[in-house]
Design a protein around this motif. Structure first.
Motif, PDB file in Angstrom:
ATOM      1  N   ILE A  52       0.846  -1.188   0.000  1.00 34.99           N
ATOM      2  CA  ILE A  52       0.000   0.000   0.000  1.00 34.99           C
ATOM      3  C   ILE A  52       0.886   1.244   0.000  1.00 34.99           C
ATOM      4  N   SER A  53       0.534   2.227  -0.790  1.00 38.19           N
ATOM      5  CA  SER A  53       1.313   3.460  -0.852  1.00 38.19           C
ATOM      6  C   SER A  53       0.998   4.344   0.352  1.00 38.19           C
ATOM      7  N   THR A  55       0.165   7.416   0.230  1.00 40.48           N
ATOM      8  CA  THR A  55      -1.019   8.229  -0.072  1.00 40.48           C
ATOM      9  C   THR A  55      -2.296   7.482   0.284  1.00 40.48           C
ATOM     10  N   CYS A  56      -2.344   6.200  -0.084  1.00 39.87           N
ATOM     11  CA  CYS A  56      -3.507   5.384   0.258  1.00 39.87           C
ATOM     12  C   CYS A  56      -3.609   5.203   1.772  1.00 39.87           C
ATOM     13  N   PHE A  57      -2.466   4.985   2.398  1.00 41.89           N
ATOM     14  CA  PHE A  57      -2.448   4.863   3.857  1.00 41.89           C
ATOM     15  C   PHE A  57      -2.944   6.146   4.520  1.00 41.89           C
ATOM     16  N   ARG A  59      -5.011   8.378   3.236  1.00 42.58           N
ATOM     17  CA  ARG A  59      -6.466   8.512   3.038  1.00 42.58           C
ATOM     18  C   ARG A  59      -7.245   7.676   4.032  1.00 42.58           C
ATOM     19  N   LYS A  60      -6.708   6.529   4.390  1.00 43.10           N
ATOM     20  CA  LYS A  60      -7.387   5.679   5.367  1.00 43.10           C
ATOM     21  C   LYS A  60      -7.215   6.205   6.788  1.00 43.10           C
TER      22      LYS A  60
END
Length: 263
Positions: A52-53, A55-57, A59-60
């Motif tokens: 997981i990037s 950025t995705c981390f 957002r979560k």
């Protein structure tokens, strides 16, 4: 009676241990090879799994990290609005208004201190240290959430000051930006160099001293924040911003932040 029961239990345990040692060890080569094959497949699957990037981390994490912080900052903004709206007569004095905005600006960063100290308070720092994302990246996600909340809060106070007082836009920017950057500089330095408990105590004392100093500062020194002194204020803001950026880079790249969390 109790000793007799204990002796019987010890004897039974010894007999069971002896019986287990006497059982011959039989290894099925086909089962062993199948187990090795499954282990290799699982290791390859984990290596090929897409990571997981950040950025995705982020957002979560933002909703989970930010909702308590932003809720508290929303209450703070409503309180600041009520204070500026109900004290408009009292705040006609530029000196009083400058001191109030100085104190509010320092208090904006203080709303983030509980979030930064939360892992230590709930003894979660050891678990965070073993997480897939490092403690530094978790801290970076928290700082981004804090930055979003602080900018929104300062913006709200800025527009409230313009609407409810006679302060100019230049004056509001100066009275809010200089103390906030000064507070960020000191607290970020302590975050990268102090253990968590010393950071909380040091940051709280630092912010409290700034608020007390602004409250009791003579008028001629407080008015140094007036826009007419922009020749001093603009380089000062640039210097404080550069120092904040340097401290962030130090925390992310150089500091032993993870080790400090465990001390």
């Amino acid at each position: 009676m109790k000793s007799k029961t204990a002796g019987t239990g010890n004897y039974a345990g010894q007999k069971l241990k002896q019986s287990l040692h006497q059982i011959p060890s039989v290894t099925d080569d086909s089962h062993l090879q199948a187990t090795i094959l499954l282990a290799r497949r699982e290791a390859c699957r984990k290596q090929n799994r897409k990571r997981i990037s950040f950025t995705c981390f982020l957002r979560k994490q933002l909703p989970w990290i930010g909702w308590k912080l932003w809720s508290m900052q929303g209450i703070f903004l409503l309180s600041a609005y009520g204070l500026l709206a109900s004290s408009s007569d009292y705040l006609r004095s530029p000196l009083r208004l400058a001191k109030l905005l100085f104190c509010l600006s320092v208090a904006v960063f203080m709303t983030a201190l509980p979030l930064l100290y939360r892992p230590v308070r709930y003894q979660m720092h050891e678990i965070e240290a073993t997480a897939r994302f490092s403690s530094v990246k978790l801290l970076l996600a928290k700082l981004i959430a804090i930055g979003i909340g602080d900018v929104s809060l300062l913006t709200g106070i800025f527009f409230t000051a313009l609407a409810k007082t006679s302060l100019s836009a230049d004056g509001a920017v100066i009275y809010l930006s200089v103390p906030f950057l000064l507070t960020c500089s000191g607290c970020l330095f302590m975050l990268g160099h102090f253990p968590p408990r010393r950071f909380l105590v040091g940051s709280t004392l630092f912010c409290s001293v700034l608020i007390l100093a602004a409250s009791f500062l003579p008028g001629q020194y407080t008015l140094l924040f007036h826009p007419s002194f922009s020749a001093v204020q603009i380089p000062l803001c640039a210097l404080l911003s550069a120092f904040c950026a340097y401290q962030l880079r130090y925390i992310i790249k150089t500091s032993s932040y993870e080790e400090l969390q465990l001390t």
